[in-house]
Design a protein around this motif. Structure first.
Motif, PDB file in Angstrom:
ATOM      1  N   GLY A  53       5.845  -0.145  11.973  1.00  0.00           N
ATOM      2  CA  GLY A  53       6.011  -1.381  11.221  1.00  0.00           C
ATOM      3  C   GLY A  53       5.281  -1.327   9.897  1.00  0.00           C
ATOM      4  O   GLY A  53       4.951  -2.359   9.302  1.00  0.00           O
ATOM      5  N   HIS A  54       5.030  -0.114   9.420  1.00  0.00           N
ATOM      6  CA  HIS A  54       4.328   0.093   8.157  1.00  0.00           C
ATOM      7  C   HIS A  54       5.358   0.310   7.051  1.00  0.00           C
ATOM      8  O   HIS A  54       6.567   0.156   7.283  1.00  0.00           O
ATOM      9  CB  HIS A  54       3.372   1.282   8.303  1.00  0.00           C
ATOM     10  N   GLN A  55       4.913   0.688   5.847  1.00  0.00           N
ATOM     11  CA  GLN A  55       5.834   0.856   4.728  1.00  0.00           C
ATOM     12  C   GLN A  55       5.684   2.247   4.113  1.00  0.00           C
ATOM     13  O   GLN A  55       4.625   2.853   4.161  1.00  0.00           O
ATOM     14  CB  GLN A  55       5.555  -0.187   3.627  1.00  0.00           C
ATOM     15  N   MET A  56       6.787   2.721   3.524  1.00  0.00           N
ATOM     16  CA  MET A  56       6.765   3.919   2.710  1.00  0.00           C
ATOM     17  C   MET A  56       6.979   3.527   1.258  1.00  0.00           C
ATOM     18  O   MET A  56       7.413   2.416   0.963  1.00  0.00           O
ATOM     19  CB  MET A  56       7.839   4.906   3.170  1.00  0.00           C
ATOM     20  N   ALA A  57       6.638   4.453   0.359  1.00  0.00           N
ATOM     21  CA  ALA A  57       6.808   4.196  -1.063  1.00  0.00           C
ATOM     22  C   ALA A  57       7.189   5.496  -1.754  1.00  0.00           C
ATOM     23  O   ALA A  57       6.931   6.587  -1.236  1.00  0.00           O
ATOM     24  CB  ALA A  57       5.523   3.630  -1.664  1.00  0.00           C
ATOM     25  N   GLU A  58       7.806   5.379  -2.919  1.00  0.00           N
ATOM     26  CA  GLU A  58       8.134   6.568  -3.696  1.00  0.00           C
ATOM     27  C   GLU A  58       6.882   7.216  -4.268  1.00  0.00           C
ATOM     28  O   GLU A  58       6.747   8.438  -4.302  1.00  0.00           O
ATOM     29  CB  GLU A  58       9.093   6.193  -4.833  1.00  0.00           C
ATOM     30  N   THR A  59       5.961   6.373  -4.725  1.00  0.00           N
ATOM     31  CA  THR A  59       4.705   6.879  -5.278  1.00  0.00           C
ATOM     32  C   THR A  59       3.561   5.954  -4.905  1.00  0.00           C
ATOM     33  O   THR A  59       3.762   4.766  -4.626  1.00  0.00           O
ATOM     34  CB  THR A  59       4.756   6.983  -6.820  1.00  0.00           C
ATOM     35  N   ASP A  60       2.347   6.510  -4.908  1.00  0.00           N
ATOM     36  CA  ASP A  60       1.135   5.737  -4.726  1.00  0.00           C
ATOM     37  C   ASP A  60       0.534   5.512  -6.106  1.00  0.00           C
ATOM     38  O   ASP A  60       0.390   6.469  -6.885  1.00  0.00           O
ATOM     39  CB  ASP A  60       0.151   6.515  -3.840  1.00  0.00           C
ATOM     40  N   PRO A  61       0.175   4.273  -6.464  1.00  0.00           N
ATOM     41  CA  PRO A  61      -0.295   4.006  -7.826  1.00  0.00           C
ATOM     42  C   PRO A  61      -1.571   4.755  -8.196  1.00  0.00           C
ATOM     43  O   PRO A  61      -1.809   5.031  -9.374  1.00  0.00           O
ATOM     44  CB  PRO A  61      -0.519   2.485  -7.833  1.00  0.00           C
TER      45      PRO A  61
END
Length: 208
Positions: A53-61
């Protein structure tokens, strides 16, 4: 799972209890694999992150990519990766220890101020043993072991994976339950008190 079984999953070799989960979306990057294997690894990451139930992202800031997965044939290749020694402290001595131990995998974590996981580095040396396994098994196993900060002894006796009677590779239901419970919003991002395992176990029973 019993509270004792859950506690054992996060009790380290020195006897201390330590649980941590990711405190930010996961932005993975994979090195050293062919295009078709890359899709398998990223698919495993997406499946485990969705389970949590977590999230993925294209990049980490802050870091760009915060989950780096390296596949290679020889530990000696790691010190040759540009700037890796800046991300993994004491990389040279670490490589020497892993070579001496004949290890085929290693995971290194970095944490934020609240104790949550902010980055992880997964190193997989494709020795003869791992080369005999399907790519999906290797990928899923690594993603399971990086979604939480498990004990260094958690899966020494039994893999977190299993196969159904039809031959489908799946996560063991009790381990899937622990992952889902660990990411329950009411649970802490990091815990050092073994009483945390009691709360986890209660939620594992509720989510299965």
């Amino acid at each position: 799972m019993s509270p004792e079984a859950v506690e054992a999953l996060f009790t380290r070799g020195d006897g201390s209890y330590l649980f941590a989960r990711w405190g930010r979306p996961i932005a993975p990057v994979v090195f050293g694999v062919a295009e078709e294997t890359l899709a398998t690894v990223k698919g495993a990451a997406e499946a485990v992150v969705a389970l949590a139930g977590h999230q993925m992202a294209e990049t980490d800031p802050e870091l760009g990519a915060n989950l780096m997965v390296f596949f290679f044939r020889d530990w000696a290749e790691l010190p040759q990766v540009p700037n890796l020694d800046r991300l993994v402290p004491d990389l040279g001595p670490l490589v020497e220890r892993l070579q001496a131990a004949g290890a085929n995998q290693y995971r290194f974590f970095r944490f934020d101020e609240g104790g949550g996981i902010k980055a992880a580095f997964v190193f997989v040396r494709m020795d003869d043993e791992l080369a005999q396994l399907p790519a999906e098994a290797i990928a899923l196993n690594q993603m399971v072991q990086v979604i939480l900060l498990w004990s260094d002894r958690a899966f020494t006796d039994q893999s977190p994976l299993a196969r159904t009677p039809e031959g489908t590779l799946v996560l063991r239901p009790e381990i899937a339950g622990v992952i889902r419970a660990g990411y329950d919003p009411v649970m802490p991002v990091m815990a050092r008190d073994p009483a945390h395992a009691l709360r986890l176990a209660a939620r594992v029973g509720g989510v299965q």
